[in-house]
Design a protein around this motif. Structure first.
Motif, PDB file in Angstrom:
ATOM      1  N   THR A 176       0.848  -1.185   0.000  1.00 54.56           N
ATOM      2  CA  THR A 176       0.000   0.000   0.000  1.00 54.56           C
ATOM      3  C   THR A 176       0.890   1.244   0.000  1.00 54.56           C
ATOM      4  OG1 THR A 176      -0.179  -0.187   2.406  1.00 54.56           O
ATOM      5  CG2 THR A 176      -2.086  -0.902   1.132  1.00 54.56           C
ATOM      6  N   ILE A 177       0.515   2.184  -0.832  1.00 53.23           N
ATOM      7  CA  ILE A 177       1.312   3.399  -0.933  1.00 53.23           C
ATOM      8  C   ILE A 177       0.600   4.511  -0.172  1.00 53.23           C
ATOM      9  CG2 ILE A 177       2.146   5.166  -2.551  1.00 53.23           C
ATOM     10  CD1 ILE A 177       2.369   2.762  -4.572  1.00 53.23           C
ATOM     11  N   THR A 178       1.341   5.193   0.684  1.00 51.24           N
ATOM     12  CA  THR A 178       0.734   6.265   1.473  1.00 51.24           C
ATOM     13  C   THR A 178       0.579   7.506   0.603  1.00 51.24           C
ATOM     14  OG1 THR A 178       1.961   5.383   3.332  1.00 51.24           O
ATOM     15  CG2 THR A 178       0.892   7.503   3.651  1.00 51.24           C
ATOM     16  N   LYS A 179      -0.620   8.052   0.594  1.00 52.70           N
ATOM     17  CA  LYS A 179      -0.868   9.275  -0.158  1.00 52.70           C
ATOM     18  C   LYS A 179      -0.998  10.433   0.833  1.00 52.70           C
ATOM     19  CE  LYS A 179      -4.573   7.588  -2.267  1.00 52.70           C
ATOM     20  NZ  LYS A 179      -4.681   6.209  -1.823  1.00 52.70           N
ATOM     21  N   LEU A 180      -0.812  11.646   0.318  1.00 55.15           N
ATOM     22  CA  LEU A 180      -0.916  12.807   1.210  1.00 55.15           C
ATOM     23  C   LEU A 180      -2.251  12.850   1.933  1.00 55.15           C
ATOM     24  CD1 LEU A 180       0.720  15.955  -0.422  1.00 55.15           C
ATOM     25  CD2 LEU A 180       1.675  14.309   1.192  1.00 55.15           C
ATOM     26  N   GLU A 181      -3.313  12.465   1.211  1.00 55.09           N
ATOM     27  CA  GLU A 181      -4.637  12.550   1.853  1.00 55.09           C
ATOM     28  C   GLU A 181      -4.877  11.456   2.888  1.00 55.09           C
ATOM     29  OE1 GLU A 181      -3.957  12.553  -1.410  1.00 55.09           O
ATOM     30  OE2 GLU A 181      -5.461  11.471  -2.572  1.00 55.09           O
ATOM     31  N   ASP A 182      -3.951  10.498   2.989  1.00 57.03           N
ATOM     32  CA  ASP A 182      -4.051   9.503   4.066  1.00 57.03           C
ATOM     33  C   ASP A 182      -3.539  10.079   5.384  1.00 57.03           C
ATOM     34  OD1 ASP A 182      -4.856   7.593   2.224  1.00 57.03           O
ATOM     35  OD2 ASP A 182      -2.802   6.908   1.862  1.00 57.03           O
ATOM     36  N   LEU A 183      -2.829  11.190   5.280  1.00 57.44           N
ATOM     37  CA  LEU A 183      -2.204  11.755   6.473  1.00 57.44           C
ATOM     38  C   LEU A 183      -2.981  12.957   6.982  1.00 57.44           C
ATOM     39  CD1 LEU A 183       1.511  11.698   5.259  1.00 57.44           C
ATOM     40  CD2 LEU A 183       0.430  10.078   6.830  1.00 57.44           C
ATOM     41  N   ILE A 184      -2.940  13.135   8.282  1.00 55.49           N
ATOM     42  CA  ILE A 184      -3.583  14.288   8.892  1.00 55.49           C
ATOM     43  C   ILE A 184      -2.565  14.893   9.863  1.00 55.49           C
ATOM     44  CG2 ILE A 184      -4.672  12.739  10.603  1.00 55.49           C
ATOM     45  CD1 ILE A 184      -6.972  14.650  10.791  1.00 55.49           C
ATOM     46  N   LEU A 185      -2.522  16.224   9.908  1.00 53.29           N
ATOM     47  CA  LEU A 185      -1.585  16.882  10.825  1.00 53.29           C
ATOM     48  C   LEU A 185      -2.247  17.046  12.184  1.00 53.29           C
ATOM     49  CD1 LEU A 185      -0.071  19.648   8.501  1.00 53.29           C
ATOM     50  CD2 LEU A 185       0.818  17.364   9.018  1.00 53.29           C
ATOM     51  N   VAL A 186      -1.590  16.553  13.200  1.00 54.61           N
ATOM     52  CA  VAL A 186      -2.188  16.573  14.539  1.00 54.61           C
ATOM     53  C   VAL A 186      -1.182  17.001  15.605  1.00 54.61           C
ATOM     54  CG1 VAL A 186      -4.019  14.861  14.176  1.00 54.61           C
ATOM     55  CG2 VAL A 186      -1.712  14.090  14.729  1.00 54.61           C
ATOM     56  N   CYS A 187      -1.698  17.603  16.666  1.00 56.48           N
ATOM     57  CA  CYS A 187      -0.830  17.929  17.792  1.00 56.48           C
ATOM     58  C   CYS A 187      -0.514  16.632  18.540  1.00 56.48           C
ATOM     59  CB  CYS A 187      -1.504  18.947  18.718  1.00 56.48           C
ATOM     60  SG  CYS A 187      -2.833  18.253  19.699  1.00 56.48           S
ATOM     61  N   SER A 188       0.451  16.685  19.446  1.00 59.24           N
ATOM     62  CA  SER A 188       0.889  15.464  20.128  1.00 59.24           C
ATOM     63  C   SER A 188      -0.236  14.845  20.967  1.00 59.24           C
ATOM     64  CB  SER A 188       2.090  15.765  21.008  1.00 59.24           C
ATOM     65  OG  SER A 188       3.026  16.522  20.275  1.00 59.24           O
ATOM     66  N   ASN A 189      -1.040  15.698  21.584  1.00 59.39           N
ATOM     67  CA  ASN A 189      -2.147  15.156  22.389  1.00 59.39           C
ATOM     68  C   ASN A 189      -3.149  14.411  21.531  1.00 59.39           C
ATOM     69  OD1 ASN A 189      -1.201  16.078  24.807  1.00 59.39           O
ATOM     70  ND2 ASN A 189      -2.533  17.880  24.897  1.00 59.39           N
ATOM     71  N   CYS A 190      -3.586  15.076  20.456  1.00 56.83           N
ATOM     72  CA  CYS A 190      -4.568  14.433  19.586  1.00 56.83           C
ATOM     73  C   CYS A 190      -3.991  13.159  18.974  1.00 56.83           C
ATOM     74  CB  CYS A 190      -5.024  15.388  18.481  1.00 56.83           C
ATOM     75  SG  CYS A 190      -6.101  16.703  19.102  1.00 56.83           S
ATOM     76  N   HIS A 191      -2.683  13.191  18.656  1.00 53.16           N
ATOM     77  CA  HIS A 191      -2.063  12.014  18.056  1.00 53.16           C
ATOM     78  C   HIS A 191      -2.113  10.828  19.022  1.00 53.16           C
ATOM     79  CE1 HIS A 191       1.366  10.454  15.267  1.00 53.16           C
ATOM     80  NE2 HIS A 191       0.266   9.750  15.179  1.00 53.16           N
ATOM     81  N   ARG A 192      -1.784  11.118  20.274  1.00 52.37           N
ATOM     82  CA  ARG A 192      -1.835  10.043  21.277  1.00 52.37           C
ATOM     83  C   ARG A 192      -3.229   9.465  21.408  1.00 52.37           C
ATOM     84  NH1 ARG A 192       2.525  10.148  24.753  1.00 52.37           N
ATOM     85  NH2 ARG A 192       1.578   8.524  26.004  1.00 52.37           N
ATOM     86  N   MET A 193      -4.206  10.360  21.388  1.00 49.35           N
ATOM     87  CA  MET A 193      -5.593   9.892  21.531  1.00 49.35           C
ATOM     88  C   MET A 193      -6.008   9.043  20.338  1.00 49.35           C
ATOM     89  SD  MET A 193      -6.577  10.739  24.460  1.00 49.35           S
ATOM     90  CE  MET A 193      -4.939  10.853  25.167  1.00 49.35           C
ATOM     91  N   GLU A 194      -5.560   9.447  19.134  1.00 49.55           N
ATOM     92  CA  GLU A 194      -5.870   8.640  17.945  1.00 49.55           C
ATOM     93  C   GLU A 194      -5.256   7.249  18.079  1.00 49.55           C
ATOM     94  OE1 GLU A 194      -8.087   9.516  15.351  1.00 49.55           O
ATOM     95  OE2 GLU A 194      -8.412  10.997  16.929  1.00 49.55           O
ATOM     96  N   HIS A 195      -4.042   7.190  18.645  1.00 53.99           N
ATOM     97  CA  HIS A 195      -3.391   5.892  18.817  1.00 53.99           C
ATOM     98  C   HIS A 195      -4.068   5.061  19.893  1.00 53.99           C
ATOM     99  CE1 HIS A 195       0.535   6.196  16.407  1.00 53.99           C
ATOM    100  NE2 HIS A 195      -0.434   6.868  15.844  1.00 53.99           N
ATOM    101  N   ARG A 196      -4.573   5.728  20.907  1.00 54.43           N
ATOM    102  CA  ARG A 196      -5.323   4.972  21.924  1.00 54.43           C
ATOM    103  C   ARG A 196      -6.566   4.365  21.307  1.00 54.43           C
ATOM    104  NH1 ARG A 196      -4.231   5.695  27.514  1.00 54.43           N
ATOM    105  NH2 ARG A 196      -6.409   5.540  28.085  1.00 54.43           N
ATOM    106  N   LYS A 197      -7.155   5.099  20.357  1.00 54.12           N
ATOM    107  CA  LYS A 197      -8.339   4.549  19.676  1.00 54.12           C
ATOM    108  C   LYS A 197      -7.969   3.311  18.871  1.00 54.12           C
ATOM    109  CE  LYS A 197     -10.611   8.975  18.891  1.00 54.12           C
ATOM    110  NZ  LYS A 197     -10.837   9.948  17.791  1.00 54.12           N
ATOM    111  N   LEU A 198      -6.773   3.334  18.263  1.00 48.68           N
ATOM    112  CA  LEU A 198      -6.335   2.160  17.499  1.00 48.68           C
ATOM    113  C   LEU A 198      -6.152   0.964  18.410  1.00 48.68           C
ATOM    114  CD1 LEU A 198      -3.528   3.650  15.201  1.00 48.68           C
ATOM    115  CD2 LEU A 198      -5.836   3.037  14.516  1.00 48.68           C
ATOM    116  N   ASN A 199      -5.853   1.253  19.672  1.00 52.48           N
ATOM    117  CA  ASN A 199      -5.544   0.178  20.621  1.00 52.48           C
ATOM    118  C   ASN A 199      -6.706  -0.177  21.548  1.00 52.48           C
ATOM    119  OD1 ASN A 199      -2.625  -0.622  20.323  1.00 52.48           O
ATOM    120  ND2 ASN A 199      -2.492   1.582  20.259  1.00 52.48           N
ATOM    121  N   LEU A 200      -7.873   0.334  21.233  1.00 52.11           N
ATOM    122  CA  LEU A 200      -9.029   0.045  22.105  1.00 52.11           C
ATOM    123  C   LEU A 200      -9.398  -1.429  22.037  1.00 52.11           C
ATOM    124  CD1 LEU A 200     -11.584   2.972  21.837  1.00 52.11           C
ATOM    125  CD2 LEU A 200     -10.145   2.336  23.770  1.00 52.11           C
TER     126      LEU A 200
END
Ligand SMILES: [Zn+2]
Ligand SMILES: [Zn+2]
Length: 229
Positions: free
Chosen positions: A205-229
């Motif tokens: 799979t090739i990562t495209k720009l639209e697959d990425l979102i710019l996030v602050c460190s807090n929001c990034h951590r929360m997104e990762h916690r969601k991946l690990n729910l």
């Protein structure tokens, strides 16, 4: 000297094979079980193998599949009741969704069969990872996620694109702007998160720009916690 317990990635791979085999075919001479044992030995999860000779050998691998027989309520015979809590958890998660299981297992295998990528993933540091990885999709795909979003040239492109369009690098989820709060030292700082679900990640799979979102460190951590729910 006992080998480590089976982790989620390994259980996913074993369960994926389990659903394709008749109970009578679960034995250590079955070529498919031997092949699985070889795959498991290539999985870059355990550096420490106290009993390397027996680590996930064909015998142990067929026993793991017999554990599933004991969990499987559609099986009327007897399996090996010595299954782990995690065996049962993963079994219950996927028993009614075998297509997802196959997709995840296929993607894990695609990584294992790519020695260079496996190596890269293994060198990913665990820094910032106080959250124990328990993503449904396992450790390897979670690591691939992190690897993909740390692709420097792509992150660079994403930031440049965003900056041109919005003339700031504020978090796309909460609006936090490092430069506004921290001044010069925060200039240009923002993290990148890969939005695609983990099960869709594979070697090709090739990562495209639209697959990425710019996030602050807090929001990034929360997104990762969601991946690990
Ligand atoms: Zn944020
Ligand atoms: Zn991320």
């Amino acid at each position: 000297m006992r080998n480590p317990k089976w982790n989620r990635d390994e259980i996913i791979l074993a369960l994926d094979l389990y659903f394709t085999l008749e109970p009578g075919k679960i034995h250590s001479r079955n070529p498919k079980i031997i092949a699985l044992s070889e795959t498991l030995n290539k999985l870059p999860s355990f550096i420490d193998k106290p009993d390397a000779a027996r680590f996930r050998n064909a015998n142990g691998t067929s026993m793991k599949l017999s554990n599933f027989l004991a969990i499987d309520q559609t099986y009327s015979g007897q399996g090996m009741a010595s299954f782990s809590k995690l065996d049962k958890e993963v079994f219950d998660e996927f028993k009614n969704d075998i297509p997802s299981l196959s997709k995840i297992a296929g993607n894990i295998k695609s990584i294992i069969n790519d020695p260079n990528l496996s190596k890269e993933l293994n060198t990913l540091s665990e820094e910032n990872d106080v959250d124990k990885v328990s993503a449904k999709e396992g450790q390897i795909l979670y690591k691939l996620h992190k690897y993909r979003e740390r692709n420097h040239s792509l992150v660079h492109k994403k930031k440049a694109y965003h900056l041109k369009k919005h003339s700031n690098l504020a978090c796309e989820l909460c609006g936090f702007d490092f430069e506004k709060t921290y001044g010069e030292v925060g200039k240009g700082f923002i993290e990148c998160h890969h939005k695609s679900p983990l099960y869709t990640l594979a070697v090709d799979t090739i990562t495209k720009l639209e697959d990425l979102i710019l996030v602050c460190s807090n929001c990034h951590r929360m997104e990762h916690r969601k991946l690990n729910l």
